[in-house]
Design a protein around this motif. Structure first.
Motif, PDB file in Angstrom:
ATOM      1  N   SER A  81       0.845  -1.188   0.000  1.00  0.00           N
ATOM      2  CA  SER A  81       0.000   0.000   0.000  1.00  0.00           C
ATOM      3  C   SER A  81       0.877   1.234   0.000  1.00  0.00           C
ATOM      4  CB  SER A  81      -0.909  -0.006   1.239  1.00  0.00           C
ATOM      5  OG  SER A  81      -0.137  -0.096   2.412  1.00  0.00           O
ATOM      6  N   GLN A  93      -0.910  -7.092   2.789  1.00  0.00           N
ATOM      7  CA  GLN A  93      -2.010  -7.243   1.843  1.00  0.00           C
ATOM      8  C   GLN A  93      -1.627  -8.264   0.782  1.00  0.00           C
ATOM      9  OE1 GLN A  93      -3.430  -3.412   0.353  1.00  0.00           O
ATOM     10  NE2 GLN A  93      -2.637  -2.416   2.185  1.00  0.00           N
ATOM     11  N   HIS A 128      -3.006 -10.513  -2.760  1.00  0.00           N
ATOM     12  CA  HIS A 128      -3.950 -10.735  -3.847  1.00  0.00           C
ATOM     13  C   HIS A 128      -3.989 -12.238  -4.079  1.00  0.00           C
ATOM     14  CE1 HIS A 128      -5.026 -10.198  -8.400  1.00  0.00           C
ATOM     15  NE2 HIS A 128      -6.030 -10.659  -7.683  1.00  0.00           N
ATOM     16  N   PHE A 171      -9.598 -12.532  -4.795  1.00  0.00           N
ATOM     17  CA  PHE A 171      -9.990 -11.694  -3.667  1.00  0.00           C
ATOM     18  C   PHE A 171      -8.748 -11.108  -3.023  1.00  0.00           C
ATOM     19  CE2 PHE A 171      -9.540 -15.937  -1.800  1.00  0.00           C
ATOM     20  CZ  PHE A 171      -8.871 -15.712  -0.605  1.00  0.00           C
ATOM     21  N   GLN A 172      -8.953 -10.056  -2.232  1.00  0.00           N
ATOM     22  CA  GLN A 172      -7.879  -9.413  -1.495  1.00  0.00           C
ATOM     23  C   GLN A 172      -7.941  -9.894  -0.054  1.00  0.00           C
ATOM     24  OE1 GLN A 172      -5.939  -7.199  -3.389  1.00  0.00           O
ATOM     25  NE2 GLN A 172      -7.291  -7.923  -4.998  1.00  0.00           N
ATOM     26  N   LEU A 181      -6.455  -8.807   3.684  1.00  0.00           N
ATOM     27  CA  LEU A 181      -5.751  -7.881   4.557  1.00  0.00           C
ATOM     28  C   LEU A 181      -5.412  -8.622   5.848  1.00  0.00           C
ATOM     29  CD1 LEU A 181      -4.830  -4.973   5.358  1.00  0.00           C
ATOM     30  CD2 LEU A 181      -7.158  -4.605   6.227  1.00  0.00           C
ATOM     31  N   VAL A 241     -10.674  -2.403   5.305  1.00  0.00           N
ATOM     32  CA  VAL A 241     -11.276  -3.360   4.374  1.00  0.00           C
ATOM     33  C   VAL A 241     -12.080  -2.629   3.304  1.00  0.00           C
ATOM     34  CG1 VAL A 241     -13.011  -5.180   4.152  1.00  0.00           C
ATOM     35  CG2 VAL A 241     -11.308  -5.296   5.981  1.00  0.00           C
ATOM     36  N   ILE A 293      -9.707  -0.856   0.765  1.00  0.00           N
ATOM     37  CA  ILE A 293      -9.078  -1.775  -0.193  1.00  0.00           C
ATOM     38  C   ILE A 293     -10.107  -2.303  -1.179  1.00  0.00           C
ATOM     39  CG2 ILE A 293      -7.878  -3.988  -0.407  1.00  0.00           C
ATOM     40  CD1 ILE A 293      -6.631  -3.434   2.330  1.00  0.00           C
ATOM     41  N   TRP A 294     -11.281  -2.624  -0.691  1.00  0.00           N
ATOM     42  CA  TRP A 294     -12.371  -3.110  -1.558  1.00  0.00           C
ATOM     43  C   TRP A 294     -12.695  -2.053  -2.619  1.00  0.00           C
ATOM     44  CZ3 TRP A 294     -18.086  -3.801   0.430  1.00  0.00           C
ATOM     45  CH2 TRP A 294     -18.847  -4.432  -0.550  1.00  0.00           C
ATOM     46  N   ARG A 332      -9.458  -1.662  -5.096  1.00  0.00           N
ATOM     47  CA  ARG A 332      -9.136  -2.817  -5.940  1.00  0.00           C
ATOM     48  C   ARG A 332     -10.344  -3.374  -6.679  1.00  0.00           C
ATOM     49  NH1 ARG A 332      -3.470  -2.618  -5.418  1.00  0.00           N
ATOM     50  NH2 ARG A 332      -2.919  -2.468  -3.224  1.00  0.00           N
ATOM     51  N   THR A 358     -12.912  -8.465  -0.431  1.00  0.00           N
ATOM     52  CA  THR A 358     -11.810  -8.284   0.505  1.00  0.00           C
ATOM     53  C   THR A 358     -12.111  -8.977   1.827  1.00  0.00           C
ATOM     54  OG1 THR A 358     -11.292  -6.148  -0.497  1.00  0.00           O
ATOM     55  CG2 THR A 358     -10.341  -6.591   1.664  1.00  0.00           C
ATOM     56  N   CYS A 359     -11.151  -9.748   2.316  1.00  0.00           N
ATOM     57  CA  CYS A 359     -11.275 -10.454   3.593  1.00  0.00           C
ATOM     58  C   CYS A 359     -10.234  -9.923   4.567  1.00  0.00           C
ATOM     59  CB  CYS A 359     -11.069 -11.956   3.403  1.00  0.00           C
ATOM     60  SG  CYS A 359     -12.177 -12.717   2.195  1.00  0.00           S
TER      61      CYS A 359
END
Length: 287
Positions: free
Chosen positions: A42, A57, A59, A68-69, A71, A90, A93-94, A97, A101-102
């Motif tokens: 980031s 983070q 991918h 999915f991403q 974190l 979260v 990032i969601w 990207r 995101t989880c």
């Protein structure tokens, strides 16, 4: 600045991004088989509220081509303010990207881990606008890896289990098996894991035991570097003597290349060419 001990628990996933795929089944996380995991950095210039030094983070791509991403953050104590920060990270990032995101929280303290895994809603109104459901890895759901065969097969997972169980009565057994397994790995792979484990244990008596266990490997690597550097210095000196005796004038960029070269084999290869070459440039052609 030395990173806080708990930060090593998320930084290990940067060292081995595939660790999450091996960890997920142990935590009961239902994800399809993972085929590729890539670390992401980031922004650190203030444009991102998710500072890369405080989290990791990833991918993730699964066998079904889903992406999915993930974190990953570490938490060392209960902090009522953290869930709101986690939700913000979260969501950020969601948004950036545009992928699901989880969140995975890693805790070495069991009470903190059980607190962190509770869903947190944004408001008492029903239904709440946002509810956070983090994954959590802690002492309560990731046991200490004590089987020497398992430690050798997956040193990264074993190291994470040591980080989560620094005061376990059997942690010494795991550390002995882990230090032995890492001695058989290249330094470039083993040394970061050694350092991360040391950082995570620095506030515990196990930290001193770990440093003593890995000290022989570190000394051997340092001796090996000394032998390589010594061999490079000797070969470089011989090369320069031969080039000088033959009257070759080297351009500045070539002189710098020879001075910076730390590969004894390459230097000896140039030396062999220098004995018979008719021009200086013939010594380094194709190399």
């Amino acid at each position: 600045m030395v990173s806080p001990p708990h930060e090593a628990m998320h930084r290990i996933f940067r060292h081995d991004p595939d660790l999450f795929g091996r960890l997920a089944p142990r935590l009961g996380i239902a994800v399809p088989p993972i085929v590729e995991t890539t670390p992401l950095l980031s922004a650190v210039d203030g444009s991102s509220p998710v500072a890369c030094s405080r989290n990791t983070q990833l991918h993730v791509r699964t066998a079904g081509q889903e992406e999915f991403q993930l974190l990953i953050e570490a938490q060392d104590r209960r902090d009522p303010a953290r869930p709101a920060h986690w939700a913000h990270h979260v969501a950020y990032i969601w948004t950036q990207r545009r992928l699901p995101t989880c969140l995975l929280i890693v805790c070495a303290d069991e009470d903190t881990a059980r607190w962190a895994e509770q869903p947190v809603s944004s408001a008492p109104a029903q239904p709440p606008a946002l509810t956070l459901h983090p994954f959590v890895a802690g002492p309560h759901n990731l046991p200490l890896v004590t089987d020497p065969d398992e430690v050798r097969a997956d040193p990264e997972l074993a190291a994470l289990s040591v980080m989560l169980h620094p005061t376990d009565a059997h942690v010494g057994t795991t550390m002995e098996a882990l230090s032995a397994a890492l001695r058989d790995r290249p330094e470039a792979i083993a040394r970061p894991l050694i350092d991360l484990t040391a950082i995570s244990l620095q506030l515990h008596p196990a930290g001193r035991a770990w440093r003593e266990l890995v000290l022989p490997a570190i000394r051997e690597w340092e001796r090996g570097r000394g032998r390589v550097e010594g061999g490079a210095d000797s070969a470089r000196e011989s090369l320069l003597i031969v080039l000088g005796s033959r009257g070759f004038n080297l351009p500045r960029d070539v002189r710098e290349r020879v001075a910076e070269c730390q590969d004894p084999e390459l230097l000896r290869h140039w030396l062999a060419r220098a004995v018979t070459a008719s021009r200086a440039e013939d010594v380094f052609v194709g190399a």
